[in-house]
Design a protein around this motif. Structure first.
Motif, PDB file in Angstrom:
ATOM      1  N   ALA A 128       0.878  -1.167   0.000  1.00 17.59           N
ATOM      2  CA  ALA A 128       0.000   0.000   0.000  1.00 17.59           C
ATOM      3  C   ALA A 128       0.916   1.218   0.000  1.00 17.59           C
ATOM      4  O   ALA A 128       1.941   1.217   0.692  1.00 17.59           O
ATOM      5  CB  ALA A 128      -0.893  -0.003   1.229  1.00 17.59           C
ATOM      6  N   ALA A 129       0.571   2.227  -0.786  1.00 16.65           N
ATOM      7  CA  ALA A 129       1.411   3.419  -0.944  1.00 16.65           C
ATOM      8  C   ALA A 129       1.932   3.909   0.399  1.00 16.65           C
ATOM      9  O   ALA A 129       1.190   3.956   1.378  1.00 16.65           O
ATOM     10  CB  ALA A 129       0.617   4.537  -1.620  1.00 16.65           C
TER      11      ALA A 129
ATOM     12  N   PRO B 267      -8.999  -0.794   0.353  1.00 12.62           N
ATOM     13  CA  PRO B 267      -9.022  -1.848  -0.669  1.00 12.62           C
ATOM     14  C   PRO B 267      -7.899  -2.859  -0.503  1.00 12.62           C
ATOM     15  O   PRO B 267      -8.131  -4.061  -0.641  1.00 12.62           O
ATOM     16  CB  PRO B 267      -8.866  -1.088  -1.995  1.00 12.62           C
ATOM     17  CG  PRO B 267      -8.915   0.345  -1.697  1.00 12.62           C
ATOM     18  CD  PRO B 267      -9.016   0.556  -0.225  1.00 12.62           C
ATOM     19  N   SER B 268      -6.702  -2.382  -0.176  1.00  9.95           N
ATOM     20  CA  SER B 268      -5.603  -3.337  -0.024  1.00  9.95           C
ATOM     21  C   SER B 268      -5.849  -4.236   1.179  1.00  9.95           C
ATOM     22  O   SER B 268      -5.571  -5.431   1.143  1.00  9.95           O
ATOM     23  CB  SER B 268      -4.262  -2.613   0.097  1.00  9.95           C
ATOM     24  OG  SER B 268      -4.285  -1.657   1.129  1.00  9.95           O
ATOM     25  N   ASP B 269      -6.389  -3.671   2.244  1.00  9.55           N
ATOM     26  CA  ASP B 269      -6.651  -4.479   3.434  1.00  9.55           C
ATOM     27  C   ASP B 269      -7.691  -5.560   3.144  1.00  9.55           C
ATOM     28  O   ASP B 269      -7.548  -6.706   3.566  1.00  9.55           O
ATOM     29  CB  ASP B 269      -7.129  -3.577   4.581  1.00  9.55           C
ATOM     30  CG  ASP B 269      -7.244  -4.342   5.892  1.00  9.55           C
ATOM     31  OD1 ASP B 269      -6.236  -4.936   6.311  1.00  9.55           O
ATOM     32  OD2 ASP B 269      -8.344  -4.385   6.469  1.00  9.55           O
TER      33      ASP B 269
ATOM     34  N   LYS C 250       2.091 -11.293   1.993  1.00  3.30           N
ATOM     35  CA  LYS C 250       2.672 -10.315   2.910  1.00  3.30           C
ATOM     36  C   LYS C 250       2.144  -8.935   2.511  1.00  3.30           C
ATOM     37  O   LYS C 250       2.104  -8.581   1.338  1.00  3.30           O
ATOM     38  CB  LYS C 250       4.200 -10.318   2.813  1.00  3.30           C
ATOM     39  CG  LYS C 250       4.827 -11.649   3.260  1.00  3.30           C
ATOM     40  CD  LYS C 250       4.802 -11.824   4.766  1.00  3.30           C
ATOM     41  CE  LYS C 250       5.455 -13.114   5.216  1.00  3.30           C
ATOM     42  NZ  LYS C 250       4.505 -14.034   5.875  1.00  3.30           N
ATOM     43  N   TYR C 251       1.784  -8.188   3.537  1.00  2.00           N
ATOM     44  CA  TYR C 251       1.132  -6.883   3.338  1.00  2.00           C
ATOM     45  C   TYR C 251       2.053  -5.811   3.915  1.00  2.00           C
ATOM     46  O   TYR C 251       2.289  -5.766   5.122  1.00  2.00           O
ATOM     47  CB  TYR C 251      -0.216  -6.921   4.061  1.00  2.00           C
ATOM     48  CG  TYR C 251      -1.119  -5.730   3.894  1.00  2.00           C
ATOM     49  CD1 TYR C 251      -0.986  -4.824   2.850  1.00  2.00           C
ATOM     50  CD2 TYR C 251      -2.161  -5.530   4.805  1.00  2.00           C
ATOM     51  CE1 TYR C 251      -1.859  -3.752   2.723  1.00  2.00           C
ATOM     52  CE2 TYR C 251      -3.036  -4.463   4.683  1.00  2.00           C
ATOM     53  CZ  TYR C 251      -2.881  -3.582   3.644  1.00  2.00           C
ATOM     54  OH  TYR C 251      -3.755  -2.524   3.529  1.00  2.00           O
ATOM     55  N   ILE C 252       2.553  -4.991   3.012  1.00  2.00           N
ATOM     56  CA  ILE C 252       3.667  -4.101   3.324  1.00  2.00           C
ATOM     57  C   ILE C 252       3.255  -2.627   3.252  1.00  2.00           C
ATOM     58  O   ILE C 252       2.636  -2.198   2.284  1.00  2.00           O
ATOM     59  CB  ILE C 252       4.781  -4.291   2.268  1.00  2.00           C
ATOM     60  CG1 ILE C 252       5.239  -5.748   2.214  1.00  2.00           C
ATOM     61  CG2 ILE C 252       5.949  -3.352   2.536  1.00  2.00           C
ATOM     62  CD1 ILE C 252       5.883  -6.234   3.461  1.00  2.00           C
TER      63      ILE C 252
ATOM     64  N   PHE D 180      -7.846   1.217  13.192  1.00  2.00           N
ATOM     65  CA  PHE D 180      -8.876   1.120  12.159  1.00  2.00           C
ATOM     66  C   PHE D 180      -8.947  -0.290  11.565  1.00  2.00           C
ATOM     67  O   PHE D 180      -9.818  -0.587  10.770  1.00  2.00           O
ATOM     68  CB  PHE D 180      -8.568   2.145  11.057  1.00  2.00           C
ATOM     69  CG  PHE D 180      -9.706   2.358  10.102  1.00  2.00           C
ATOM     70  CD1 PHE D 180     -10.939   2.811  10.551  1.00  2.00           C
ATOM     71  CD2 PHE D 180      -9.554   2.113   8.753  1.00  2.00           C
ATOM     72  CE1 PHE D 180     -11.998   3.008   9.672  1.00  2.00           C
ATOM     73  CE2 PHE D 180     -10.608   2.313   7.857  1.00  2.00           C
ATOM     74  CZ  PHE D 180     -11.827   2.761   8.325  1.00  2.00           C
ATOM     75  N   GLY D 181      -8.013  -1.126  11.941  1.00  2.00           N
ATOM     76  CA  GLY D 181      -8.057  -2.510  11.481  1.00  2.00           C
ATOM     77  C   GLY D 181      -7.374  -2.748  10.149  1.00  2.00           C
ATOM     78  O   GLY D 181      -7.682  -3.723   9.469  1.00  2.00           O
ATOM     79  N   ILE D 182      -6.465  -1.857   9.769  1.00  3.99           N
ATOM     80  CA  ILE D 182      -5.676  -2.106   8.557  1.00  3.99           C
ATOM     81  C   ILE D 182      -4.552  -3.066   8.973  1.00  3.99           C
ATOM     82  O   ILE D 182      -3.695  -2.708   9.778  1.00  3.99           O
ATOM     83  CB  ILE D 182      -5.090  -0.793   7.993  1.00  3.99           C
ATOM     84  CG1 ILE D 182      -6.204   0.205   7.677  1.00  3.99           C
ATOM     85  CG2 ILE D 182      -4.245  -1.088   6.749  1.00  3.99           C
ATOM     86  CD1 ILE D 182      -7.163  -0.205   6.592  1.00  3.99           C
TER      87      ILE D 182
END
Length: 680
Positions: free
Chosen positions: A7-8, A27-29, A43-45, A84-86
RNA sequence: GGCGUGGUAGCUCAGUCGGUUAGAGCGCAGCACUCAUAAUGCUGAGGUCGGGAGUUCGAAUCUCCCCCACGCUACCA
């Protein structure tokens, strides 16, 4: 196969607002939570982007160090995201040592491979502060709209992109003095040759898989021809250029920032190279539309030049979110700030997540309004989703002492209901895979709707007296829907998912396990029921609207003051009468005017000077209509050297006065005067 | 001026390869229901698919021209 989702990196000089969330982080989350539920390796970076000139400017203004600025906002954003749960796997930062090393190595590799072009150019230098001035440190008069406070990279009044050399009467923001030009060396990424070699071909192959707006934007850039881009800057805040004898130079922030994705992955896992370099890894960048060029063209160019890295599989960029009809603006404070929302609406993360997902700017700019937020909560979350769950649980408590009743014979109504139950996950899945999150969310709601319809059609509250077994079947199915909803809504509404699962006394499950099997067995004891969502009253909404209106009122006078006083151009240096007398100023009359073809701002004027009739091209088309200026007397700088503009020879220049708002007014004699009269 | 994206119901949007009567949610009107936070369900009204021309047996969909919004870009002495 594995997924790397980025995510940016948000810029650490201000808090997060709903535009950031709707465009990129939500959206990415959703996408990542979905991939995890599908049991995929993902993996979420993300992390804070902490370099660049605006941060140094803010630090100067507030009298603190750049590090202090980014520490504040980094912590703030990290905490807001979390609350916020991201669900980032890591929220890193570019001021971290790992990042400096990674970015430095990246540059060195490219340098050693001979990728860069080296070029010397003349840049503005502040002799008093003894450093090269970044574009943002230089202000001057905008050549476009005459705003005297234009920055060296952009005029904020007319939005024109500038280079410092274009500014009229430039001065340094540090010392206030006029800067001098001095030679400096920089390295350039040769995007032009890369376009020919492979980049164009690679991008064109994405036509069918990338979103239309994203592909179109890239195509537009390609068609215009890519230009080499400097990867370094003269600045002291950033990643130092890792070559000897280059103190005072750092990597340009656009080069440095995307490498932040790599450093963050390194910080997260020792297996980072699998995600970045193995061919079966899918790299997906979630961004806002302002970032398309960097992620679709420049970063891929960097990765390819480095070698071994995978290129992005997709870049699902969103458009922009407006707020109550106006553009969101940090400087004008026209925004709903995430940290303020979290305070004003405690435990309502999912309400904002729902509203923002449902109105996300996926295909075009969209508008967030508090009324819409309220409607979506009251009419959709409360009335459809929450209400269905509540009536099901209330009925179960009433007739079956809060235990799941057994399923019996299935009639047509049950079969229809089961159809909805089995098809919903497939529909949601398909939509998410296609990055259509609004659509996916509406499929979730459709299942709740189907549940409401099922109850309305079968009317268990009527049947109970005559046919309790049928009621058992009905509630068994209705409960099965609530359980399915709890799994299905997790990517979108993670807090609600958890709450609902507690109410049903069930455990989280992957989608591969959850769907296709019965989630609830007969006799299972349910947990304690409560309401999933509360109504939001008009008062709360009008409070928020008032808050916004207040910033609007606060904004206006501030702006007027700033344009009225601050923005007046300082006096120029002393000149001599000799210099002044070189200028031949005359009264002349506009006798004809027409728009210049293929130019928005240019008018071709014909002037009667009393001595001759001549043509002058003037950049005033946005301020005047052709009709209203014919016959006007004006001041003409008559002996200005002729110059061709858009193929038309311009002989002289019309003098204009400009007020604080950039409006132009002719400078003319107080009474009509003979054409050709001299002015001195 | 050039390029990109978009313009479909009051609002937010879907609409596949050109194919029957253009769909959904919200809002609105009426009816039904009372388990449920006055929530739900059903029915209905509401559209010249931005405008115009063309291709076609047939156009929201394809072609051309124009208008509007957003973005990129050019012109500015």
């Amino acid at each position: 196969m594995r997924y790397l989702v980025t995510a940016a990196l948000p810029y650490a000089n201000g808090p997060l607002h709903i535009g950031h969330i709707a465009g990129c982080y939500l959206p990415s989350d959703i996408f990542v939570r979905y991939q995890r539920l599908m049991g995929r390796d993902v993996k979420y970076i993300c992390g804070s982007d902490e370099h660049g000139v605006p941060i140094t400017l803010r630090a100067r203004k507030e009298g603190i160090t750049p590090q202090q600025v980014v520490d504040t906002y980094h912590a703030m954003m990290r905490d807001s995201f979390k609350e916020f749960g991201i669900s980032f796997d890591i929220y890193h930062r570019t001021s971290d040592k790992i990042h400096h090393e990674t970015a430095s190595d990246f540059f060195t590799t490219l340098y050693n491979k001979g990728v860069f072009k080296e070029e010397e150019s003349e840049q503005y230098f502040d002799e008093e502060a003894n450093l090269f001035l970044a574009d943002r440190y230089i202000t001057g008069t905008c050549p476009n709209c005459s705003n005297p406070n234009a920055y060296g990279d952009q005029c904020e009044k007319c939005g024109k992109t500038l280079s410092p050399r274009e500014l009229i009467n430039p001065h340094s923001q540090l010392s206030g003095k006029a800067p001098v030009l001095r030679k400096t060396k920089h390295w350039y990424l040769p995007l032009d040759t890369m376009q020919q070699e492979w980049l164009q071909e690679w991008l064109l192959s994405k036509e069918d898989t990338w979103k239309k707006n994203v592909f179109g934007q890239c195509k537009s850039w390609l068609d215009q021809g890519l230009q080499p881009r400097a990867v370094t800057r003269d600045l002291d805040w950033g990643v130092p250029v890792p070559l000897p004898g280059n103190e005072g130079k750092v990597l340009y922030v656009w080069f440095d920032a995307p490498i932040g994705y790599i450093s963050a992955t390194k910080a997260l896992t020792a297996q980072w190279e699998d995600y970045w370099k193995k061919e079966d890894s899918k790299l997906i960048h979630f961004i806002g539309k302002d970032n398309i060029v960097f992620h679709c063209i420049i970063f891929p160019a960097m990765l390819k030049a480095h070698g071994n890295y995978v290129l992005p599989e997709n870049v699902p960029a969103n458009e922009f979110l407006n707020l109550e009809g106006d553009k969101i603006s940090t400087s004008r404070n026209w925004a709903v700030w995430l940290h303020e929302y979290l305070l004003d609406f405690p435990n309502k993360q999912d309400v904002l997540r729902y509203a923002l997902c449902a109105t996300a700017p996926e295909t075009k700019d969209n508008d967030f309004t508090w009324k819409d937020f309220q409607d979506r909560n009251n009419n959709e979350l409360v009335a459809v989703f929450g209400n269905f769950v509540n009536r099901t649980l209330v009925l179960t408590a009433k007739y079956f002492e809060n235990n799941v009743p057994a399923r019996g014979k299935l009639d047509d109504a049950e079969k229809t209901c089961l159809d909805a139950l089995t098809s919903a996950p497939k529909l949601v899945q398909e939509s998410i895979e296609r990055y259509r999150f609004r659509e996916a969310l509406s499929h979730v709601m459709d299942l709740a709707r189907a549940g409401n319809k099922y109850l309305a059609d079968t009317e268990p509250w009527k049947l109970y007296k005559t046919d309790p077994e049928k009621v058992a079947t009905i509630l068994n199915l209705a409960l099965e829907i609530t359980a399915t909803l709890s799994y299905l809504c997790e990517p979108f509404l993670p807090f609600t998912s958890q709450k609902l699962q507690a109410m049903l006394n069930i455990q989280p499950k992957s989608w591969t396990d959850a769907f296709g099997n019965e989630a609830l067995v007969a006799g299972h004891a349910l947990g304690e029921a409560s309401l999933l969502f509360d109504k939001i009253e008009d008062e709360e909404i009008s409070k928020q609207i008032q808050k916004l209106e207040a910033t609007k009122i606060n904004n206006t006078p501030v702006e007027e003051i700033s344009t009225g006083e601050k923005s007046l151009t300082p006096f120029k240096d002393v000149t001599t009468y000799d210099d002044f007398s070189k200028m031949d100023l005359r009264v002349a009359t506009i006798v004809a005017a027409e728009k210049v073809e293929k130019a928005d701002k240019l008018l071709k004027l014909t002037l009667d000077t009393g001595i001759d009739t001549r043509t002058v091209v003037s950049g005033i088309a946005l301020h005047f209509n052709v009709d209203e200026i014919i016959g006007k007397q004006v001041t003409l700088l008559a002996n200005l050297a002729p110059r061709k503009i858009r193929g038309i020879e311009s002989n002289g220049m019309i003098l204009m006065a400009e007020d604080g708002d950039g409006k132009l007014v002719f400078v003319q004699p107080a009474r009509a005067t003979k054409n050709g009269s001299t002015i001195a």
